[in-house]
Design a protein around this motif. Structure first.
Motif, PDB file in Angstrom:
ATOM      1  N   LEU A  83       0.706  -1.221  -0.152  1.00  0.00           N
ATOM      2  CA  LEU A  83       0.121   0.174   0.090  1.00  0.00           C
ATOM      3  C   LEU A  83       0.773   1.192   0.082  1.00  0.00           C
ATOM      4  O   LEU A  83       0.336   2.255   0.271  1.00  0.00           O
TER       5      LEU A  83
ATOM      6  N   ILE B  11      -0.320   4.563  -1.868  1.00  0.00           N
ATOM      7  CA  ILE B  11      -0.986   5.477  -1.097  1.00  0.00           C
ATOM      8  C   ILE B  11      -0.042   5.873  -0.052  1.00  0.00           C
ATOM      9  O   ILE B  11      -0.298   5.068   1.146  1.00  0.00           O
TER      10      ILE B  11
ATOM     11  N   ILE C 172      -0.806   5.884   3.876  1.00  0.00           N
ATOM     12  CA  ILE C 172      -1.133   4.436   4.549  1.00  0.00           C
ATOM     13  C   ILE C 172       0.091   3.813   4.728  1.00  0.00           C
ATOM     14  O   ILE C 172       0.307   3.064   5.657  1.00  0.00           O
TER      15      ILE C 172
ATOM     16  N   PRO D 154       7.179   5.499  -0.012  1.00  0.00           N
ATOM     17  CA  PRO D 154       6.398   6.393  -0.350  1.00  0.00           C
ATOM     18  C   PRO D 154       7.031   7.954  -0.350  1.00  0.00           C
ATOM     19  O   PRO D 154       6.748   8.911  -0.901  1.00  0.00           O
TER      20      PRO D 154
END
Length: 97
Positions: free
Chosen positions: A32, A35, A38, A82
């Protein structure tokens, strides 16, 4: 006289459950990570569980050290990926403008 039922160690495993939780959360943070928030949150929680598992494994001499290390590694990558994606996105956006 004691009878043997096979349930003497029921609920008491030598493996550390926190290590397994850390690995699951680390893998989820990787999956994930597109995103960003998250992936980062799951990675942080997985990292905390992994560090707690490693200290508990060392202190209580339990099994699951490799699982905890894998959980910490996946969590760290799930935190870093991320962040790198966001930095690349903004740097490319600023270059194009």
């Amino acid at each position: 006289m004691r009878t043997v039922t096979g349930h003497e160690n029921l609920g008491q495993s030598d493996k550390n459950i926190k290590a397994t939780i850390a690995l699951i959360l680390g893998i989820l943070s990787l999956v994930l990570s597109v995103i960003a928030i998250i992936g980062i949150v799951l990675g942080i929680i997985g990292l905390i569980y992994g560090v707690l598992a490693l200290s508990e494994i060392k202190r209580m001499k339990r099994q699951g050290r490799s699982i905890a290390i894998a959980g910490v590694t996946c969590s760290l990558i799930g935190i870093a990926f991320p962040i790198i994606l966001v930095i690349l996105f903004f740097s490319l956006t600023l270059k194009l403008n």
